[in-house]
Motif scaffolding. Structure first.
Motif, PDB file in Angstrom:
ATOM      1  N   SER A   1      -0.725 -12.518  -3.313  1.00  0.00           N
ATOM      2  CA  SER A   1      -0.240 -11.124  -3.555  1.00  0.00           C
ATOM      3  C   SER A   1      -1.144 -10.401  -4.445  1.00  0.00           C
ATOM      4  O   SER A   1      -1.807 -10.836  -5.449  1.00  0.00           O
ATOM      5  N   MET A   2      -1.694  -9.134  -4.053  1.00  0.00           N
ATOM      6  CA  MET A   2      -2.774  -8.353  -4.848  1.00  0.00           C
ATOM      7  C   MET A   2      -2.419  -7.000  -4.610  1.00  0.00           C
ATOM      8  O   MET A   2      -1.857  -6.629  -3.539  1.00  0.00           O
ATOM      9  N   ASP A   3      -3.130  -6.317  -5.425  1.00  0.00           N
ATOM     10  CA  ASP A   3      -3.011  -4.744  -4.902  1.00  0.00           C
ATOM     11  C   ASP A   3      -4.267  -4.117  -4.322  1.00  0.00           C
ATOM     12  O   ASP A   3      -5.097  -4.743  -4.046  1.00  0.00           O
ATOM     13  N   ALA A   4      -3.867  -2.998  -3.639  1.00  0.00           N
ATOM     14  CA  ALA A   4      -4.767  -2.379  -2.601  1.00  0.00           C
ATOM     15  C   ALA A   4      -6.038  -1.936  -3.395  1.00  0.00           C
ATOM     16  O   ALA A   4      -7.034  -1.907  -2.706  1.00  0.00           O
TER      17      ALA A   4
ATOM     18  N   CYS B   1       0.631  -1.099  -0.025  1.00  0.00           N
ATOM     19  CA  CYS B   1      -0.030  -0.128  -0.216  1.00  0.00           C
ATOM     20  C   CYS B   1       0.889   1.368   0.021  1.00  0.00           C
ATOM     21  O   CYS B   1       1.682   1.312   0.718  1.00  0.00           O
ATOM     22  N   TYR B   2       0.740   2.016  -1.064  1.00  0.00           N
ATOM     23  CA  TYR B   2       1.309   3.246  -0.963  1.00  0.00           C
ATOM     24  C   TYR B   2       0.448   4.309  -1.185  1.00  0.00           C
ATOM     25  O   TYR B   2      -0.355   4.664  -2.192  1.00  0.00           O
ATOM     26  N   ASN B   3       0.158   5.178  -0.193  1.00  0.00           N
ATOM     27  CA  ASN B   3      -0.880   6.523  -0.013  1.00  0.00           C
ATOM     28  C   ASN B   3      -2.407   5.789  -0.417  1.00  0.00           C
ATOM     29  O   ASN B   3      -2.801   6.409  -1.650  1.00  0.00           O
ATOM     30  N   GLU B   4      -2.476   4.956   0.102  1.00  0.00           N
ATOM     31  CA  GLU B   4      -3.990   4.277  -0.086  1.00  0.00           C
ATOM     32  C   GLU B   4      -5.092   4.578   0.902  1.00  0.00           C
ATOM     33  O   GLU B   4      -5.751   3.788   1.072  1.00  0.00           O
TER      34      GLU B   4
ATOM     35  N   GLU C   1     -11.514 -10.932 -14.600  1.00  0.00           N
ATOM     36  CA  GLU C   1     -11.836  -9.635 -15.268  1.00  0.00           C
ATOM     37  C   GLU C   1     -11.035  -8.635 -14.697  1.00  0.00           C
ATOM     38  O   GLU C   1     -11.562  -8.653 -13.160  1.00  0.00           O
ATOM     39  N   ARG C   2     -10.266  -7.647 -15.074  1.00  0.00           N
ATOM     40  CA  ARG C   2      -9.731  -6.577 -14.161  1.00  0.00           C
ATOM     41  C   ARG C   2     -10.673  -5.588 -14.232  1.00  0.00           C
ATOM     42  O   ARG C   2     -10.937  -5.157 -15.085  1.00  0.00           O
ATOM     43  N   GLY C   3     -10.890  -4.991 -12.948  1.00  0.00           N
ATOM     44  CA  GLY C   3     -11.651  -3.734 -12.834  1.00  0.00           C
ATOM     45  C   GLY C   3     -10.925  -2.492 -12.832  1.00  0.00           C
ATOM     46  O   GLY C   3      -9.974  -2.523 -13.145  1.00  0.00           O
ATOM     47  N   GLU C   4     -11.559  -1.468 -12.499  1.00  0.00           N
ATOM     48  CA  GLU C   4     -11.082  -0.238 -12.548  1.00  0.00           C
ATOM     49  C   GLU C   4     -10.714  -0.064 -11.302  1.00  0.00           C
ATOM     50  O   GLU C   4     -11.452  -0.467 -10.185  1.00  0.00           O
ATOM     51  N   ARG C   5      -9.805   0.961 -10.859  1.00  0.00           N
ATOM     52  CA  ARG C   5      -9.534   1.329  -9.449  1.00  0.00           C
ATOM     53  C   ARG C   5     -10.515   2.094  -8.895  1.00  0.00           C
ATOM     54  O   ARG C   5     -11.162   3.183  -9.661  1.00  0.00           O
ATOM     55  N   PHE C   6     -11.210   1.606  -7.752  1.00  0.00           N
ATOM     56  CA  PHE C   6     -12.237   2.410  -7.548  1.00  0.00           C
ATOM     57  C   PHE C   6     -12.209   3.637  -6.681  1.00  0.00           C
ATOM     58  O   PHE C   6     -13.135   4.540  -6.559  1.00  0.00           O
ATOM     59  N   ALA C   7     -11.240   4.162  -6.399  1.00  0.00           N
ATOM     60  CA  ALA C   7     -10.926   5.341  -5.510  1.00  0.00           C
ATOM     61  C   ALA C   7      -9.214   5.444  -5.620  1.00  0.00           C
ATOM     62  O   ALA C   7      -8.512   4.709  -5.794  1.00  0.00           O
ATOM     63  N   GLY C   8      -9.002   6.867  -5.414  1.00  0.00           N
ATOM     64  CA  GLY C   8      -7.749   7.326  -5.419  1.00  0.00           C
ATOM     65  C   GLY C   8      -7.077   7.149  -6.796  1.00  0.00           C
ATOM     66  O   GLY C   8      -7.626   6.817  -8.066  1.00  0.00           O
ATOM     67  N   GLU C   9      -5.649   7.573  -6.995  1.00  0.00           N
ATOM     68  CA  GLU C   9      -5.177   7.594  -8.390  1.00  0.00           C
ATOM     69  C   GLU C   9      -4.050   6.649  -8.353  1.00  0.00           C
ATOM     70  O   GLU C   9      -3.593   6.016  -7.582  1.00  0.00           O
ATOM     71  N   SER C  10      -3.794   6.170  -9.728  1.00  0.00           N
ATOM     72  CA  SER C  10      -2.624   5.133  -9.990  1.00  0.00           C
ATOM     73  C   SER C  10      -1.313   5.657  -9.490  1.00  0.00           C
ATOM     74  O   SER C  10      -1.154   6.853  -9.608  1.00  0.00           O
TER      75      SER C  10
END
Ligand code: UDP
Ligand code: MG
Length: 312
Positions: free
Chosen positions: A100-103, A11-14, A203-212
Motif C-alpha cells: 500500500s502506498m500514497d498517490a 486516490c482522492y482528487n489526485e 527517504e520520504r520525499g515531498e509531494r510533487f504536485a497538488g496539495e495535501s
C-alpha cells in the motif's frame, strides 16, 4: 509461495499527480517483472475515494490502455484508511502480496524492491519506515513524533515513523480481514497480527504536485481516532485526575479555614472554572468512547464499492 503483487493506491482528487505516478509505477513494475521477482499478472490498483475531480476518468483511461492498472471506484469519499482497506480487501483473494502506498509518491517507490526481497525470503509484513524527517516542518515533525510516543505510552503498538507504506502477504491480509472494526487505525492493528516482519527504511520525499489531502483538522481527528481505537487508558487517566482534584478540594478547605478569606476566595474562583473544565473534558473523553461503541454496534459497512475494473 506465489509472487503476484498488487500495489494498492488510494486516490482522492489526485488528477494532478496520477499521470506521473502511473508512469513511474508502471516502469517499476515492468522492471520487477522482467527481473522475475513478481508475477507477470501483477497489478496496480487505484482506488478512487469519491474524488470530485477527474481522478476516476483518468483511472478508467489507464485501465483501458494498460491491463497493469486496475481500478476500484468507491460510492463516496470514505477517507484514506477506508479507501486503502477497500482496495486491499477487494484484491484479497487475487494477490499473493500487496503493497500500500500514497498517490503522491512521497514514499520512495525504489523501496518496493527491498520489500519484495524480504517477502521472498519469508516475511509476511514489511514496514516502510522513514529514515529522517528533515524535509518536514518542525511542527509536523514534533507533533508526529509526540503522537507515536503517546500511543506507545498508552499501550498501543506502533512502528516508529511508519505510515501506511507496507507490504502484506496473503496470510497477513487474510488475518487483517478478520478485524471487523468500524473505527479503523491500520497502523495500530497490523502489529497485532503477528507473523514474521521486517522493516525497510527510505527517504520520504515531498509531494510533487497538488496539495495535501490532510489538513490539520483531519490530522487531529486521525490522531484521536488512533488513540481511542487502540487504548482505553485515557478513561482510566480521568479516574486519576478525579482523585487529584479531590485532594485539591481538601487543600482549599484547609486554606479557607487556616488562611485569610481573600486567599481562599481566589482559590475558590479558580477551582470553579478548573473543576468545570475538567468535568467537561472528562465527559468528552468518555463520550468519544461511547460514540465508538455506538458506531461499532451498528456494524455499518466501512466502504461500498461501486465498480471494480480488473483484467485477470
Ligand atoms: N486520500 C484518500 N482519501 C481522503 C484523503 C486522502 O484516499 O479522504 C489519499 C490521497 O489521495 C493520498 C493519500 O491518501 O494518496 C495520502 O494523502 P496526502 O498525500 O494528501 O496526505 P499527506 O502525505 O499530506 O499526509
Ligand atoms: Mg502525501
Amino acid at each position: 509461495m506465489g509472487n503476484r503483487l498488487f500495489v494498492v493506491i488510494p486516490c482522492y482528487n489526485e488528477e494532478e499527480v496520477l499521470p506521473e505516478t502511473s508512469r513511474r509505477i508502471s516502469e517499476k513494475m515492468r522492471a520487477l517483472i522482467s527481473a522475475g521477482k513478481i508475477a507477470e499478472n501483477s497489478r496496480v490498483v487505484l482506488v478512487n475515494d469519491g474524488s470530485k475531480d477527474r481522478t476516476w476518468e483518468i483511472i478508467c483511461g489507464l485501465h483501458k490502455k494498460d491491463s497493469l492498472f486496475s481500478g476500484v471506484n468507491l460510492s463516496r469519499n470514505r477517507g484514506h484508511q477506508n479507501a486503502l482497506l477497500a482496495g486491499l480487501l477487494t484484491v484479497k483473494d487475487l494477490a499473493d502480496m500487496t503493497i500500500s502506498m500514497d498517490a503522491d509518491l512521497q514514499d520512495d517507490i525504489n523501496a518496493i524492491d527491498e520489500m519484495v526481497d524480504k517477502y521472498l525470503s519469508g516475511c509476511d509484513v514489511v514496514y516502510g519506515v522513514r529514515s529522517s524527517r528533515e524535509k518536514d516542518t518542525f511542527f509536523k515533525r514534533f507533533t508526529a513524533e509526540s503522537f507515536y510516543r503517546l500511543i506507545r505510552n498508552l499501550g498501543g503498538e506502533v512502528v516508529f515513523n511508519h505510515a501506511d507504506y507496507r507490504l502484506l502477504s496473503r496470510r497477513a491480509l487474510d488475518a487483517l480481514s478478520q478485524y471487523g472494526e468500524t473505527n479503523l487505525f491500520l497502523r495500530g492493528i497490523i502489529p497485532m497480527l503477528g507473523f514474521k516482519s521486517d522493516i525497510v527504511t527510505y527517504e520520504r520525499g515531498e509531494r510533487f504536485a497538488g496539495e495535501s489531502k490532510y489538513p490539520l483538522k483531519k490530522m487531529l481527528a486521525f490522531a484521536v481516532e488512533g488513540i481511542t481505537s487502540l487504548s482505553a487508558k485515557p478513561m482510566r487517566l480521568i479516574l486519576g485526575l478525579g482523585a487529584i482534584m479531590l485532594l485539591f478540594g481538601l487543600i482549599s478547605l484547609i486554606i479557607s479555614i487556616a488562611g485569610g478569606s481573600s486567599a481562599a476566595f481566589n482559590f475558590m474562583t479558580f477551582s470553579i472554572w478548573a473543576v468545570g473544565g475538567l468535568i467537561l473534558i472528562s465527559l468528552g473523553v468518555v463520550g468519544e468512547y461511547v460514540g465508538k461503541i455506538y458506531l461499532e454496534t451498528k456494524k455499518r459497512p466501512r466502504f461500498i464499492v461501486e465498480s471494480f475494473l480488473h483484467e485477470d
